[in-house]
Design an enzyme around this catalytic site. Structure first.
Site, short mmCIF file in Angstrom:
data_model
loop_
_atom_site.label_atom_id
_atom_site.label_comp_id
_atom_site.label_asym_id
_atom_site.label_seq_id
_atom_site.Cartn_x
_atom_site.Cartn_y
_atom_site.Cartn_z
N CYS A 317 0.82 -1.22 0.00
CA CYS A 317 0.00 0.00 0.00
C CYS A 317 0.85 1.26 0.00
O CYS A 317 0.40 2.31 -0.46
CB CYS A 317 -0.96 -0.01 1.18
SG CYS A 317 -0.15 -0.18 2.80
N HIS A 734 -1.01 0.95 7.49
CA HIS A 734 -1.65 0.97 6.17
C HIS A 734 -1.66 2.39 5.61
O HIS A 734 -1.92 3.36 6.33
CB HIS A 734 -3.09 0.45 6.29
CG HIS A 734 -3.77 0.26 4.98
ND1 HIS A 734 -3.33 -0.61 4.02
CD2 HIS A 734 -4.90 0.84 4.46
CE1 HIS A 734 -4.13 -0.57 2.96
NE2 HIS A 734 -5.09 0.30 3.21
#
Length: 772
Positions: A317, A734
């Site tokens: 990510c 994330h």
């Protein structure tokens, strides 16, 4: 009748190491699940699509003369079912790797062989040789899976400390000895010293979890390095082994014997805790951003051109969020989508390893909208297939110590690395889109005693600014909001430099130093730093930034240069001496970032010097490992002028010539960087129009760098996109990107794309500001 090309073909079966591109086209994201499948070349195993507009398989055959290909089409025949695994003993853990799922129960494969020279199709059974190579292609591990597994695998081997382990006299450890840490009451994450039988708790983690470091403390006191994690020992003799002497996971081939020394019978052990491997793989899916509004409503998804998501490849990510922001910039869209639209028609390089092929493939995949069409899942929720940038990730991270792995990385560091790599690939084309980020800073240094000044200009493509941390009263983890402009005020404020060796006063004095913008870029990339070191553990601080409404005005941060009446400091002393020396040059952004963590400037420079000027993060890790070095605060080793005067070696010049530069350019770059080849390469890429001519005025001062950016006010910026992060450290958690498109903010959360009414602008980790 079989065609002559099949009858006369000499086909070599792919080996276990051959890259077989059978999942998707190497030039676009069409794959074997499409209605036409993809063609895999039976000569070089390139994958090509059959789309009538792009026809990449046909183009490949025409460019290479490779006539034969096998068409592979995959058809879903059922939903994946969980299989019952036999209660087989666990395999000895020697690597961290993804366990590949068997896809056969889920898919059916349809194949046919195509001859592009004859425009005919045949069954693979046409000849035994053809049948053999098609079967080999179908049974091979695809290039995508090869890259994935290679990146995940972390081979764990024995070391001299496990092989030559010396244990103390045998004794029976009682239950109470193994109940908790010998130095505290923790009863989980416990490590048994195989040398003496001491039990200690594990490390403190970035997020404050883990242990109290007592196993490490025991190692530092005794030198006993080999430990086994209790709860991971199995009856088959597997377990987590860690060698603190090597500071790495290891294998102990004699674990059963070593445990028996402490009265532990391996055959009676049962695994009760997750291994480090399992914990690491489990961590990958822990963090996610909400796809609902504050009142619980699902965010409205977006589909079509410019709204394509990127599938998470496992801790990817950080890359996906940066790419979504970067490909919202006009210069990147123009260079890699429009300008390279016909690149595949003439490219004779292996497409999977061609930088321009992969960047055009990525741009086309993100911007065309072909892979962002709405579908409905079993719950009635709309979703898109999106694209998996595995081929690009493998190429951009190739041979890089961190970005080639499947570990989570810092998005800001990846942005810097991506820009540097693009500059290197585009230096001969003069079409480098990263020039939109480039600008100049001007550093002003003034001696506190003689008041003389020195100005130095440096080229950069981004800045990292400190976010002031002011804890709210009566709270531990809550901080006062900070205005965005205060962060920039902190960046340009004056700082005191103690122990400055003034070349005019010819003695050590106190000086002041400050940095401002000499020019401004088209796209300003800014990283707000929100972390502190608490007990030497880096922790992310949740400090909200109040972002201004309307244009962000930056005129007041423009430097003014030398003022009337200011007298310049002379150059450093040039007294004739064989020991004349100068301090190596450093990236001021890296120094500022490290100093914000509380380290002295001398330590920051020493760490950067010892890690090859590879960025603040690698330097920080070096600093932690060498905190106790007796010479950590000694003066830096100077670069002797004799080294520079000796001139570069022929090998250094040849190395730079292999990168496409002339001998004259190579010599000047090495002269400018004290004959440091790696820094010389960076210098060349940041001076693309320098022909290498040198004269008596040529110096190592970077003030001679070519001016980039614009110095004409006004400097008004608007937020174009930002990257956000959730997690306790930039190396876990994330990342997502929020992009402003068509009058609304759009959230790109891996393969999920949706409009968000209240984007968390104040929590951004990376801002992309566009000049208006």
């Amino acid at each position: 009748m079989v065609c002559l090309h099949i009858e006369n073909a000499t086909l070599n079966l792919p080996s276990a190491f051959t890259q077989v591109h059978k999942d998707e086209c190497t030039q676009c994201f069409d794959n074997q699940d499409g209605p036409e499948g993809i063609d895999v070349c039976l000569t070089c195993f390139n994958g090509g699509c059959l789309n009538k507009e792009r026809h990449h398989a046909l183009t490949h055959s025409q460019l290479t003369g490779h006539a034969l290909a096998v068409n592979i089409r995959r058809i879903t025949i059922s939903n994946p079912n969980k299989r019952n695994h036999d209660d087989a003993p666990p395999q000895k853990i020697s690597k961290i790797a993804i366990v590949m799922e068997n896809e056969e129960p889920t898919y059916e494969y349809v194949t046919k062989v195509r001859c592009y020279s004859c425009s005919t199709e045949e069954s693979k059974e046409a000849t035994p040789q053809l049948n053999a190579i098609v079967d080999a292609v179908m049974n091979s591990l695809s290039s995508a899976k090869q890259s994935e597994v290679k990146a995940w695998e972390e081979v764990i081997t024995p070391c001299e400390h496990t092989l030559c382990l010396v244990q103390e006299e045998p004794k029976q450890l009682q239950g109470q000895d193994l109940a908790h840490c010998a130095d505290c009451e923790l009863n989980q994450n416990l490590w048994l010293c195989l040398a003496c039988g001491n039990l200690g708790c594990g490390r403190k983690q970035y997020d404050g979890s883990g242990g109290n470091n007592h196993a490490i403390d025991h190692f530092e006191k005794t030198g006993h390095g080999v430990n086994v994690k209790l709860g991971t020992i199995t009856a088959e003799g597997t377990a987590d082994i860690y060698c603190y002497s090597c500071d790495d996971a290891r294998v102990d081939d004699n674990l059963a014997t070593h445990l028996a020394n402490w009265g532990i019978n391996v055959s009676q052990q049962q695994k009760t805790e997750k291994s480090m491997t399992e914990l690491q793989l489990e961590q990958n899916m822990k963090f996610d951003f909400s796809m609902t509004t504050e009142d619980g409503k699902q965010l409205e998804p977006r589909f079509g051109a410019g709204y394509t998501g990127l599938k998470n490849l496992g801790n990817s990510c950080y890359m996906a969020s940066v790419l979504q922001s970067v490909f919202n910039i006009e210069q990147f869209q123009s260079r890699y989508n429009q300008q390279l639209a016909d690149h595949a028609l003439t490219c004779t390089t292996d497409a999977a390893n061609c930088w321009h092929c992969q960047l055009h493939k990525l741009a086309d995949g993100l911007l065309s909208g072909r892979y962002s069409q709405p579908s409905i899942n079993d719950d009635g929720v709309q979703f898109q297939d999106s694209i998996a940038p595995g081929m690009f990730k493998a190429l951009v991270g190739k041979n890089h110590q961190e970005f080639s792995t499947m570990r989570q990385q810092d998005a800001f560091e990846f942005f810097q690395y991506l820009c540097k790599t693009i500059q290197q690939k585009e230096h001969t084309t003069k079409n480098d889109p990263t020039k939109a980020f480039d600008f100049m800073t001007e550093q002003r240094l003034q001696c506190g005693q003689c008041k003389k000044v020195r100005y130095q200009k440096d080229q950069t493509s981004c800045i990292s600014v400190e976010v002031p941390a002011r804890r709210k009263e009566n709270t531990e983890n809550e901080y006062e909001p900070v205005d965005f402009t205060e962060c920039l005020d902190t960046f340009v404020r004056e700082e005191t430099v103690d122990g400055y060796q003034c070349p005019s006063c010819n003695e050590k004095t106190t000086a002041t130093r400050s940095v401002k913008f000499s020019t401004f870029p088209e796209i300003l990339v800014l990283n707000p730093r929100r972390f502190a070191f608490i007990n030497w553990v880096p922790q992310k601080l949740n400090i909200p930034i109040i972002f201004p409404e309307g244009p962000v005005q930056l005129d007041k941060y423009l430097s003014s240069g030398q003022q009337p009446g200011e007298e310049l400091l002379p150059e450093d002393s040039t007294e004739p001496s064989s020991s004349t020396s100068a301090e190596p040059s450093f990236n001021q952004n890296d120094i500022d970032q490290l100093k914000a963590m509380g380290f002295s400037e001398n330590r920051c420079k020493r760490a950067l010097l010892n890690t090859g000027h590879n960025g603040a993060d690698i330097a920080m890790n070096w600093m932690f490992e060498h905190m106790e070095d007796p010479d950590i605060d000694d003066p830096l080793p100077a670069t002797s002028s004799n080294t520079a005067s000796a001139g570069p070696s022929e090998d250094q010049i040849s190395t730079l010539q292999e990168m496409g530069f002339s001998a004259q350019q190579a010599k000047k770059a090495l002269h400018e960087t004290n004959n440091d080849t790696e820094r010389a390469l960076d210098w060349l890429f940041s001076h693309p129009d320098d022909n290498g001519e040198m004269n008596e005025q040529t110096t190592t001062d970077s003030a001679s760098a070519q001016a980039v950016g614009d110095a004409t006010p006004p400097f008004n910026y608007k937020l174009d996109s930002f990257v956000s992060h959730k997690g306790t450290s930039v190396h876990c958690g994330h990342y997502v990107s929020h992009v402003y498109k068509n009058g609304e903010w759009v959230l790109f959360n891996d393969n999920k794309v949706a409009v968000t009414p209240n984007p968390p602008i104040g929590e951004a980790y990376l801002y992309f500001l566009k000049r208006q």
